[in-house]
Structures are given as C-alpha cells and as structure tokens.
Motif scaffolding. Sequence first.
Motif, PDB file in Angstrom:
ATOM      1  N   TYR A 221      11.115   5.296  27.013  1.00 34.73           N
ATOM      2  CA  TYR A 221      11.886   6.517  27.275  1.00 34.73           C
ATOM      3  C   TYR A 221      11.851   6.738  28.779  1.00 34.73           C
ATOM      4  N   SER A 222      13.000   6.649  29.444  1.00 38.92           N
ATOM      5  CA  SER A 222      12.987   6.733  30.900  1.00 38.92           C
ATOM      6  C   SER A 222      14.351   7.119  31.445  1.00 38.92           C
ATOM      7  N   VAL A 223      14.346   7.543  32.695  1.00 38.03           N
ATOM      8  CA  VAL A 223      15.581   7.934  33.373  1.00 38.03           C
ATOM      9  C   VAL A 223      16.465   6.726  33.664  1.00 38.03           C
ATOM     10  N   ILE A 224      15.885   5.537  33.674  1.00 36.68           N
ATOM     11  CA  ILE A 224      16.629   4.322  34.016  1.00 36.68           C
ATOM     12  C   ILE A 224      15.935   3.116  33.391  1.00 36.68           C
ATOM     13  N   SER A 225      16.697   2.072  33.104  1.00 39.04           N
ATOM     14  CA  SER A 225      16.103   0.858  32.545  1.00 39.04           C
ATOM     15  C   SER A 225      15.376   0.084  33.643  1.00 39.04           C
ATOM     16  N   PRO A 226      14.388  -0.727  33.281  1.00 38.57           N
ATOM     17  CA  PRO A 226      13.667  -1.504  34.301  1.00 38.57           C
ATOM     18  C   PRO A 226      14.586  -2.414  35.109  1.00 38.57           C
ATOM     19  N   GLU A 227      15.574  -3.032  34.446  1.00 42.31           N
ATOM     20  CA  GLU A 227      16.494  -3.929  35.153  1.00 42.31           C
ATOM     21  C   GLU A 227      17.307  -3.180  36.208  1.00 42.31           C
ATOM     22  N   SER A 228      17.840  -2.013  35.815  1.00 41.57           N
ATOM     23  CA  SER A 228      18.645  -1.231  36.753  1.00 41.57           C
ATOM     24  C   SER A 228      17.794  -0.711  37.912  1.00 41.57           C
ATOM     25  N   CYS A 229      16.583  -0.282  37.594  1.00 44.00           N
ATOM     26  CA  CYS A 229      15.655   0.181  38.638  1.00 44.00           C
ATOM     27  C   CYS A 229      15.363  -0.946  39.623  1.00 44.00           C
ATOM     28  N   SER A 230      15.112  -2.142  39.088  1.00 44.71           N
ATOM     29  CA  SER A 230      14.833  -3.307  39.923  1.00 44.71           C
ATOM     30  C   SER A 230      16.026  -3.654  40.807  1.00 44.71           C
ATOM     31  N   SER A 231      17.224  -3.589  40.242  1.00 45.34           N
ATOM     32  CA  SER A 231      18.423  -3.952  41.015  1.00 45.34           C
ATOM     33  C   SER A 231      18.698  -2.942  42.134  1.00 45.34           C
ATOM     34  N   ALA A 246       5.954   0.640  36.929  1.00 42.89           N
ATOM     35  CA  ALA A 246       6.012   1.811  37.810  1.00 42.89           C
ATOM     36  C   ALA A 246       6.681   3.012  37.141  1.00 42.89           C
ATOM     37  N   LEU A 247       7.614   2.752  36.239  1.00 38.87           N
ATOM     38  CA  LEU A 247       8.369   3.846  35.613  1.00 38.87           C
ATOM     39  C   LEU A 247       7.552   4.647  34.596  1.00 38.87           C
ATOM     40  N   LYS A 248       6.418   4.094  34.137  1.00 37.63           N
ATOM     41  CA  LYS A 248       5.568   4.773  33.148  1.00 37.63           C
ATOM     42  C   LYS A 248       6.413   5.210  31.933  1.00 37.63           C
ATOM     43  N   LEU A 249       7.067   4.220  31.311  1.00 35.06           N
ATOM     44  CA  LEU A 249       8.053   4.525  30.277  1.00 35.06           C
ATOM     45  C   LEU A 249       7.591   4.295  28.843  1.00 35.06           C
ATOM     46  N   THR A 250       6.356   3.822  28.647  1.00 32.54           N
ATOM     47  CA  THR A 250       5.891   3.532  27.295  1.00 32.54           C
ATOM     48  C   THR A 250       5.516   4.803  26.544  1.00 32.54           C
ATOM     49  N   ALA A 251       5.323   4.663  25.262  1.00 27.40           N
ATOM     50  CA  ALA A 251       4.973   5.820  24.426  1.00 27.40           C
ATOM     51  C   ALA A 251       3.655   6.450  24.877  1.00 27.40           C
ATOM     52  N   SER A 252       2.676   5.623  25.207  1.00 22.74           N
ATOM     53  CA  SER A 252       1.372   6.166  25.650  1.00 22.74           C
ATOM     54  C   SER A 252       1.505   6.905  26.979  1.00 22.74           C
ATOM     55  N   ASP A 253       2.356   6.382  27.875  1.00 25.44           N
ATOM     56  CA  ASP A 253       2.599   7.066  29.152  1.00 25.44           C
ATOM     57  C   ASP A 253       3.273   8.416  28.925  1.00 25.44           C
ATOM     58  N   MET A 254       4.264   8.426  28.045  1.00 28.60           N
ATOM     59  CA  MET A 254       4.995   9.665  27.743  1.00 28.60           C
ATOM     60  C   MET A 254       4.076  10.713  27.124  1.00 28.60           C
ATOM     61  N   LYS A 255       3.188  10.254  26.248  1.00 31.47           N
ATOM     62  CA  LYS A 255       2.244  11.168  25.590  1.00 31.47           C
ATOM     63  C   LYS A 255       1.256  11.729  26.616  1.00 31.47           C
ATOM     64  N   LYS A 256       0.810  10.859  27.523  1.00 27.26           N
ATOM     65  CA  LYS A 256      -0.135  11.276  28.557  1.00 27.26           C
ATOM     66  C   LYS A 256       0.479  12.339  29.478  1.00 27.26           C
TER      67      LYS A 256
END
Length: 317
Positions: A221-231, A246-256
């Motif tokens: 769950y993130s504002v942007i996909s990893p590929e787009s962020c990288s590009s 870096a985006l902290k987009l995983t479920a555990s990151d979101m919960k934290k």
Amino acid sequence: MEYLEFELPIKELEDQLLKCKIIGEESEVDVTETCANIAKKLTATQKEIYKNLTPWQRVQMSRHPDRPYVLDYIRAICGESFLELHGDRSFKDDKAMIGGLGKIGDQSFMFIGQQKGFNTKTRQYRNFGMANPEGYRKALRLMKSAEKFGIPVVTLIDTPGAFPGLEAEERGQGEAIARNILEMTRLKVPIITIIVGEGASGGALGIGVGDVVLMLENTWYSVISPESCSSILWRSWEFKEQAADALKLTASDMKKQKLVDEIIKEPLGGAHRDREKTFSAVSSAIIKSFEDLKNLSPKDLVTKRMDKYCQMGVFKG
C-alpha cells in the motif's frame, strides 16, 4: 503453479518429492523414509524463505499470476447471493471497477473493488485493474445506494493505480477520486476496506477510506509503485528493490505507522497456495469488523472515521 525467482529452491524440492512418490508407485522400492525427509526439508525451506521476504519480494507476491482476484473473493465469500451492479448513470460501465450486493450469512454487504484479468484477453477487458473516472463514480453511486438502505460497505483493493490516460484526465480522474475520498469520510454506514493485492496511489485511495482498514500479509500500500519511484529518483527501474525498501509499503510497515488496523495472515507461501483458507480468513475478518461497528450510530461512525484520518501523519515532539 508458477514460481517466482526466490521460490526456485522450493520448486526443486517439490519436484524431487513428486519424482520420489512416482518411483514408489511404479516400483517395489520403499521410498517412504526418503519422501518424508524431502517433505521435512521442503517445509523447513518454505518457512525460511517466506519468513524473511524483502519488501520487493512482497510486491512480487502481491502480483503473483495465481493469486486470487477481487471477484474470486466475492464469489467465494458470497456464493450465489452476489448480484453485480453496473454503470455510473452518466458515461458508461467501467469493467475495472466492479461492485454489487452480496450476503455473508444473513448480513447483506455492498462489495466494491478493482478487478484484474487472468489472461491477455481479460486483462485488456479489465484494463489491468486500472479504473477510469466512471469507475470511481460507479463506486460512489453504489456507496450512496448502500447508505440509503443502511447496508455496510466492503471495499477490496487491488490496483496498480488509476488509469493515467489522456481521456481519463479529460473526464476528471482527479476530481472523481477526490470526490470519493470526501464522500467516504462522511458516509453514514460502516466501511470495511481490505487490500487484497496491490494498493497503489490514488487508484487505491478512491475506494480506500474505511472505518477499519485491513491488509493481507503479502500485499503493499503506497503512494507510488517501486518501479515508478525508481524511474523518478534514479531514472531507471533497476533500483526498484531499493525503492520498495525505502517506501515502507508492506503490511507490517503500514501497521507500524498506524495507517492500517490489522494484518490478515496468509497461508504459508501466499494466498494462492491455499485459496479456501484465504477466503475464509477474509470472510471472518469482515464479519469481525462489522460486529465491532454495527452498534455505532451514524454520527459516531462519521466522527470516529474523521478522527482516525485526522490523526494520521501527526507526530508529537
């Protein structure tokens, strides 16, 4: 069964186990102990790999071609009771955004979500799960209908983002998403939101405002996909793994970060490894969330929902 690159050690062991069983069936050789040893090693390898997944590997899991899609969840949870509803009553029926009425037990829900395709033809038909403005307007129409009849709303998110085409912008893509966010904050019925695959950008937020927000274990769950962020940052897709971290987009990151409320555990190896168990877990999570919300008055629902989102991103020094 398709395997991702990091799953290849599992594939090798599964192939060995299958060959061992075939040898045992086709000959008089006792391979029971050998099969048991391979099975034990297979289980240990699966646990080792899946408990140490990187953020990028979680992203890959969320996109696994065998992973169940939104309609799979709805049909499994509701059975024959699901009635799909179509159209935004203004432009057309968006095939990437699906919705309709369904029952879990005796309780009716309005289900809304993005549907991807499972082969080339259906992916084109569903526009790869990327909704146009009419899709978000259809979703809003269904939410308003649910509110009128006092029916709780369940949104299932699985999208790489809202459709970025010129025609979508001409028809007001940004306005449609913003309107949905506004209207969802003040909807007078319970809203349960579950990320079941990809949750990217405004495409996810357009149906992502909920009293309870849940994520399956191997989703993002993130504002942007990893590929787009990288590009954007590195002008290349080669740094997508660093971007995912870096985006902290995983479920555990979101919960934290307190951006989601709960994580729904998936079977070992992902939702596609045991679909029935996953469907059952999602159904149970919906019922549990509804039980927690059903006795709240419309005013309390809206107030709690507003407070929930107002507190996000606020840090006290």
